[in-house]
Design an enzyme around this catalytic site. Sequence first.
Site, PDB file in Angstrom:
ATOM      1  N   LYS A 101      55.692  25.308  39.753  1.00  0.00           N
ATOM      2  CA  LYS A 101      54.989  25.406  41.032  1.00  0.00           C
ATOM      3  C   LYS A 101      53.493  25.304  40.829  1.00  0.00           C
ATOM      4  O   LYS A 101      52.791  24.568  41.548  1.00  0.00           O
ATOM      5  CB  LYS A 101      55.367  26.721  41.705  1.00  0.00           C
ATOM      6  CG  LYS A 101      54.795  26.910  43.107  1.00  0.00           C
ATOM      7  CD  LYS A 101      53.530  27.721  43.183  1.00  0.00           C
ATOM      8  CE  LYS A 101      53.664  29.161  42.808  1.00  0.00           C
ATOM      9  NZ  LYS A 101      52.405  29.914  43.088  1.00  0.00           N
ATOM     10  N   ASN A 102      52.962  26.015  39.847  1.00  0.00           N
ATOM     11  CA  ASN A 102      51.515  26.041  39.629  1.00  0.00           C
ATOM     12  C   ASN A 102      50.965  24.720  39.110  1.00  0.00           C
ATOM     13  O   ASN A 102      49.777  24.430  39.273  1.00  0.00           O
ATOM     14  CB  ASN A 102      51.149  27.174  38.669  1.00  0.00           C
ATOM     15  CG  ASN A 102      51.304  28.542  39.309  1.00  0.00           C
ATOM     16  OD1 ASN A 102      51.305  28.669  40.534  1.00  0.00           O
ATOM     17  ND2 ASN A 102      51.448  29.567  38.490  1.00  0.00           N
TER      18      ASN A 102
ATOM     19  N   ARG B 118      46.609  30.072  49.394  1.00  0.00           N
ATOM     20  CA  ARG B 118      45.283  30.118  48.784  1.00  0.00           C
ATOM     21  C   ARG B 118      45.041  28.927  47.864  1.00  0.00           C
ATOM     22  O   ARG B 118      43.908  28.494  47.691  1.00  0.00           O
ATOM     23  CB  ARG B 118      45.109  31.412  47.984  1.00  0.00           C
ATOM     24  CG  ARG B 118      45.064  32.670  48.837  1.00  0.00           C
ATOM     25  CD  ARG B 118      44.677  33.863  47.986  1.00  0.00           C
ATOM     26  NE  ARG B 118      43.417  33.637  47.302  1.00  0.00           N
ATOM     27  CZ  ARG B 118      42.219  33.888  47.817  1.00  0.00           C
ATOM     28  NH1 ARG B 118      42.117  34.346  49.032  1.00  0.00           N
ATOM     29  NH2 ARG B 118      41.116  33.661  47.117  1.00  0.00           N
TER      30      ARG B 118
ATOM     31  N   CYS C 178      43.482  38.663  49.253  1.00  0.00           N
ATOM     32  CA  CYS C 178      44.733  38.525  48.514  1.00  0.00           C
ATOM     33  C   CYS C 178      45.239  39.908  48.141  1.00  0.00           C
ATOM     34  O   CYS C 178      44.468  40.759  47.706  1.00  0.00           O
ATOM     35  CB  CYS C 178      44.532  37.689  47.258  1.00  0.00           C
ATOM     36  SG  CYS C 178      46.024  37.476  46.276  1.00  0.00           S
TER      37      CYS C 178
ATOM     38  N   ARG D 226      40.074  36.900  44.771  1.00  0.00           N
ATOM     39  CA  ARG D 226      40.080  35.637  44.038  1.00  0.00           C
ATOM     40  C   ARG D 226      38.953  34.766  44.599  1.00  0.00           C
ATOM     41  O   ARG D 226      39.185  33.895  45.426  1.00  0.00           O
ATOM     42  CB  ARG D 226      41.425  34.921  44.198  1.00  0.00           C
ATOM     43  CG  ARG D 226      42.599  35.670  43.574  1.00  0.00           C
ATOM     44  CD  ARG D 226      43.883  34.878  43.750  1.00  0.00           C
ATOM     45  NE  ARG D 226      44.996  35.519  43.073  1.00  0.00           N
ATOM     46  CZ  ARG D 226      46.219  34.995  42.992  1.00  0.00           C
ATOM     47  NH1 ARG D 226      46.482  33.834  43.560  1.00  0.00           N
ATOM     48  NH2 ARG D 226      47.196  35.618  42.373  1.00  0.00           N
ATOM     49  N   PRO D 227      37.724  35.018  44.212  1.00  0.00           N
ATOM     50  CA  PRO D 227      36.594  34.325  44.826  1.00  0.00           C
ATOM     51  C   PRO D 227      36.578  32.836  44.504  1.00  0.00           C
ATOM     52  O   PRO D 227      37.120  32.391  43.499  1.00  0.00           O
ATOM     53  CB  PRO D 227      35.383  35.029  44.220  1.00  0.00           C
ATOM     54  CG  PRO D 227      35.881  35.567  42.909  1.00  0.00           C
ATOM     55  CD  PRO D 227      37.312  35.945  43.140  1.00  0.00           C
ATOM     56  N   VAL D 228      35.926  32.073  45.402  1.00  0.00           N
ATOM     57  CA  VAL D 228      35.823  30.628  45.209  1.00  0.00           C
ATOM     58  C   VAL D 228      34.436  30.240  44.712  1.00  0.00           C
ATOM     59  O   VAL D 228      34.098  29.055  44.688  1.00  0.00           O
ATOM     60  CB  VAL D 228      36.147  29.868  46.521  1.00  0.00           C
ATOM     61  CG1 VAL D 228      37.570  30.148  46.950  1.00  0.00           C
ATOM     62  CG2 VAL D 228      35.153  30.238  47.616  1.00  0.00           C
ATOM     63  N   ASP D 229      33.644  31.225  44.311  1.00  0.00           N
ATOM     64  CA  ASP D 229      32.267  30.917  43.925  1.00  0.00           C
ATOM     65  C   ASP D 229      32.205  29.952  42.745  1.00  0.00           C
ATOM     66  O   ASP D 229      31.315  29.084  42.677  1.00  0.00           O
ATOM     67  CB  ASP D 229      31.487  32.203  43.619  1.00  0.00           C
ATOM     68  CG  ASP D 229      32.107  33.020  42.495  1.00  0.00           C
ATOM     69  OD1 ASP D 229      33.346  33.137  42.489  1.00  0.00           O
ATOM     70  OD2 ASP D 229      31.370  33.529  41.640  1.00  0.00           O
ATOM     71  N   LEU D 230      33.137  30.060  41.792  1.00  0.00           N
ATOM     72  CA  LEU D 230      33.117  29.152  40.646  1.00  0.00           C
ATOM     73  C   LEU D 230      33.436  27.722  41.071  1.00  0.00           C
ATOM     74  O   LEU D 230      32.882  26.761  40.520  1.00  0.00           O
ATOM     75  CB  LEU D 230      34.104  29.622  39.578  1.00  0.00           C
ATOM     76  CG  LEU D 230      33.705  30.886  38.805  1.00  0.00           C
ATOM     77  CD1 LEU D 230      34.825  31.335  37.890  1.00  0.00           C
ATOM     78  CD2 LEU D 230      32.432  30.650  38.004  1.00  0.00           C
TER      79      LEU D 230
ATOM     80  N   ASP E 136      51.159  36.720  35.387  1.00  0.00           N
ATOM     81  CA  ASP E 136      52.292  36.432  36.262  1.00  0.00           C
ATOM     82  C   ASP E 136      53.623  36.927  35.702  1.00  0.00           C
ATOM     83  O   ASP E 136      54.646  36.820  36.385  1.00  0.00           O
ATOM     84  CB  ASP E 136      52.390  34.924  36.518  1.00  0.00           C
ATOM     85  CG  ASP E 136      51.406  34.452  37.574  1.00  0.00           C
ATOM     86  OD1 ASP E 136      50.778  35.288  38.225  1.00  0.00           O
ATOM     87  OD2 ASP E 136      51.278  33.217  37.758  1.00  0.00           O
TER      88      ASP E 136
ATOM     89  N   ILE F  19      43.447  40.648  34.159  1.00  0.00           N
ATOM     90  CA  ILE F  19      43.169  39.560  35.094  1.00  0.00           C
ATOM     91  C   ILE F  19      43.096  40.087  36.529  1.00  0.00           C
ATOM     92  O   ILE F  19      42.131  39.846  37.251  1.00  0.00           O
ATOM     93  CB  ILE F  19      44.237  38.457  34.995  1.00  0.00           C
ATOM     94  CG1 ILE F  19      44.452  38.045  33.529  1.00  0.00           C
ATOM     95  CG2 ILE F  19      43.847  37.254  35.849  1.00  0.00           C
ATOM     96  CD1 ILE F  19      43.242  37.462  32.853  1.00  0.00           C
TER      97      ILE F  19
ATOM     98  N   ARG G 149      57.979  31.573  47.904  1.00  0.00           N
ATOM     99  CA  ARG G 149      56.742  30.857  47.576  1.00  0.00           C
ATOM    100  C   ARG G 149      56.837  30.165  46.223  1.00  0.00           C
ATOM    101  O   ARG G 149      56.224  29.113  46.027  1.00  0.00           O
ATOM    102  CB  ARG G 149      55.555  31.826  47.548  1.00  0.00           C
ATOM    103  CG  ARG G 149      55.007  32.242  48.883  1.00  0.00           C
ATOM    104  CD  ARG G 149      53.724  33.022  48.683  1.00  0.00           C
ATOM    105  NE  ARG G 149      52.844  32.321  47.764  1.00  0.00           N
ATOM    106  CZ  ARG G 149      52.221  32.893  46.732  1.00  0.00           C
ATOM    107  NH1 ARG G 149      52.380  34.185  46.488  1.00  0.00           N
ATOM    108  NH2 ARG G 149      51.435  32.177  45.939  1.00  0.00           N
TER     109      ARG G 149
END
Length: 432
Positions: free
Chosen positions: A22-23, A92, A116, A121-125, A311, A333, A403
């Site tokens: 999936k990932n 996400r 979440c 889980r920031p999107v800044d990167l 995970d 993590i 999911r």
Amino acid sequence: MDKLIVEGGHRLSGTVNISGSKNASLPILAAALLTDEPVRISRVPDVSDTNYMIQILSQLGASVERSSGTVRIESPDGISSSASYEQVRKMRASICLLGPMMARMKRCTLPLPGGCVIGDRPVDLHLRAIQALGARVRVKGGNMVIEAPNGLVGTTVDMRGDSGPTVLGTDNLMMAAVLAKGTTIIESAAREPEVVDLANFLNKMGARIEGAGSRTITIHGVEKLHGCEHTVIPDRIEAGTFMVAGVMNVSDGLTLNRVCREHMKSISDLLVECGHVVEYNEDGTSVFVKPGERPRSGKILTNPYPGYPTDMQAQMTALFALTPGISVVKDTIFPQRFMHCSELKRMGANIKVDSGTAIITGVEGLSGAPVMASDLRASAALVLAALAAEGTTDIHRLYHIDRGYEMLDDKLELLGARVKRVLDEAGSVGED
């Protein structure tokens, strides 16, 4: 909304085929936007996350056909550069559209992802990386409005975050850089097999990517990409979940086909350290697992690949709950990722959680109880515990499992489990 009823105590045995990852599938599906030629992707798992991504691609204007695990995508000129909140709010991982949309159209509008349940889980990167390539970023009305009217230009970008390299951030930067001018070097890149699979897919399309699987990835920009065919790698987390099922005290041993031994090393090593049997075939594509005669407690410290995956910590917590001795699980993590522990305690587990660490004292048995899944991997842990528990367990919010696990209940039934999916009338009102 469905729930899963699990009747515990039935012996598991037999063979199961592991689905495609999936990932890995999600960024590969998104990468189909990078060309106007058709791409054909095999072993895409039929799970809600991939279904959402396919819906988004269709709504953007791509032509998508799906049949028996194979997805054919053609993205003609004129596809939309804007996705609505309603399109992306359910997943996400839709953030991985950013890279291919910027590379192909030099602009995109994407809603900011929300919170979440397993932590921030920031999107800044992601934004920092696309800005480094020359894009301008604005936030307006809850949307990220990103533009690069003069195109993207290669540079060196360090992708290390507070919790280590970001997988989707590395994916996004690779996808953005393949059509950028010049060369892009990704420092502190994620090394996960899913990143390597995306790089292999992009190279089949005509990209020039070197070093995937290492901490430094080099991308030489090209003018155009073309269509290709690709088969997605096996899902190492699904494989790990079934490996844990195979060493539970209600298993006579399971054989897993369509696995990749190289991707499973940290999971396999831990099970062996805990006294269980793990035997691969010669080429590492099949593995037999069964409970050890003297199972032992263990310790987990999650880390980016090739370390132990976050995970898989919930599934091992379920196993440790029935393993003699004291086991320790520390998640570096997502330190908040222990909501499954309170539900396992409802079943009789002895677990204490403090500051991102769970201390599990093994008990002789668990008992069935109504429990609530809080996220994808937590739901898998509850299923594993329910299989070994005495009595019946009702697992609510089954949509979390859907999911990321393809036909989990069907696969378990083939192995001898007694599971039943039914309409969750009690949980169908008032839940998000």
